[in-house]
Design a protein around this motif. Structure first.
Motif, mmCIF file in Angstrom:
data_model
loop_
_atom_site.group_PDB
_atom_site.id
_atom_site.type_symbol
_atom_site.label_atom_id
_atom_site.label_comp_id
_atom_site.label_asym_id
_atom_site.label_seq_id
_atom_site.Cartn_x
_atom_site.Cartn_y
_atom_site.Cartn_z
ATOM 1 N N TYR A 1 0.854 -1.184 0.000
ATOM 2 C CA TYR A 1 0.000 0.000 0.000
ATOM 3 C C TYR A 1 0.888 1.232 0.000
ATOM 4 N N GLU A 2 0.660 2.157 -0.936
ATOM 5 C CA GLU A 2 1.377 3.422 -0.935
ATOM 6 C C GLU A 2 0.450 4.490 -0.371
ATOM 7 N N GLN B 1 5.218 3.549 2.474
ATOM 8 C CA GLN B 1 4.809 2.230 2.009
ATOM 9 C C GLN B 1 4.454 1.360 3.207
ATOM 10 N N CYS C 1 -3.206 5.433 -1.807
ATOM 11 C CA CYS C 1 -3.301 5.949 -3.173
ATOM 12 C C CYS C 1 -2.989 4.875 -4.204
ATOM 13 N N LYS C 2 -2.137 3.917 -3.837
ATOM 14 C CA LYS C 2 -1.807 2.815 -4.745
ATOM 15 C C LYS C 2 -1.797 1.507 -3.969
ATOM 16 N N LYS D 1 -10.640 3.081 1.130
ATOM 17 C CA LYS D 1 -9.187 2.975 0.903
ATOM 18 C C LYS D 1 -8.395 3.700 1.982
ATOM 19 N N CYS E 1 -0.463 8.382 0.515
ATOM 20 C CA CYS E 1 -0.169 9.740 0.042
ATOM 21 C C CYS E 1 -0.658 10.809 1.021
ATOM 22 N N GLU F 1 -0.974 -0.164 -8.475
ATOM 23 C CA GLU F 1 -2.150 0.321 -9.205
ATOM 24 C C GLU F 1 -2.816 1.449 -8.431
ATOM 25 N N ARG F 2 -3.118 2.558 -9.117
ATOM 26 C CA ARG F 2 -3.797 3.688 -8.472
ATOM 27 C C ARG F 2 -5.193 3.278 -8.041
ATOM 28 N N VAL F 3 -5.572 3.602 -6.789
ATOM 29 C CA VAL F 3 -6.886 3.237 -6.260
ATOM 30 C C VAL F 3 -7.795 4.450 -6.078
ATOM 31 N N ARG F 4 -7.297 5.636 -6.228
ATOM 32 C CA ARG F 4 -8.105 6.857 -6.075
ATOM 33 C C ARG F 4 -8.185 7.601 -7.368
#
Length: 123
Positions: A17-18, A49, A115-116, A94, A20, A120-123
């Protein structure tokens, strides 16, 4: 280096999970709710992360052991780090909630905005 961590985590089937946005909160006994103390974004900086493994999780390479996995009252999947500390993941919004109680009685919570997920971008 981030790509290496991502490859290492995906090779072991762990979710990366990234983060932001980080919101720090403190429980108010008077108002009986969490109050935001500060908000920090990572638009221009390297994101935080969070990597979940089977028996541990990492926050920017710092490893924490998982004692227990459970579902909280609101139906969120949670991981207990120790008696007074746990993380919960809200897959709908998220968000990762990291809550802990200090010895002085304060209850603190960080709200981490994902955010990822696995690149993969989730937002």
């Amino acid at each position: 280096m981030i790509n290496f961590l991502f490859l290492l985590a995906t090779a072991t089937a762990s979710d990366v999970y990234e983060i932001c946005r980080l919101e720090k909160q403190k429980w108010s006994e008077i108002d009986q709710k969490f109050e935001t103390e500060s908000v920090q974004t990572y638009v221009a900086y390297t994101p935080i992360q969070v990597i979940f493994h089977k028996s541990s999780f990492e926050v920017d390479r710092e490893v924490y052991q998982i004692q227990d996995t459970f579902i909280d009252k609101s139906g969120l999947k949670c991981w207990r780090q120790r008696e007074n500390s746990f993380l919960c993941y809200d897959s709908k919004d998220k968000l990762i909630f990291w809550e802990w109680n200090k010895r002085n009685g304060d209850t603190l919570r960080d709200i981490l905005t994902v955010c990822k997920l696995n690149g993969e971008r989730v937002r």
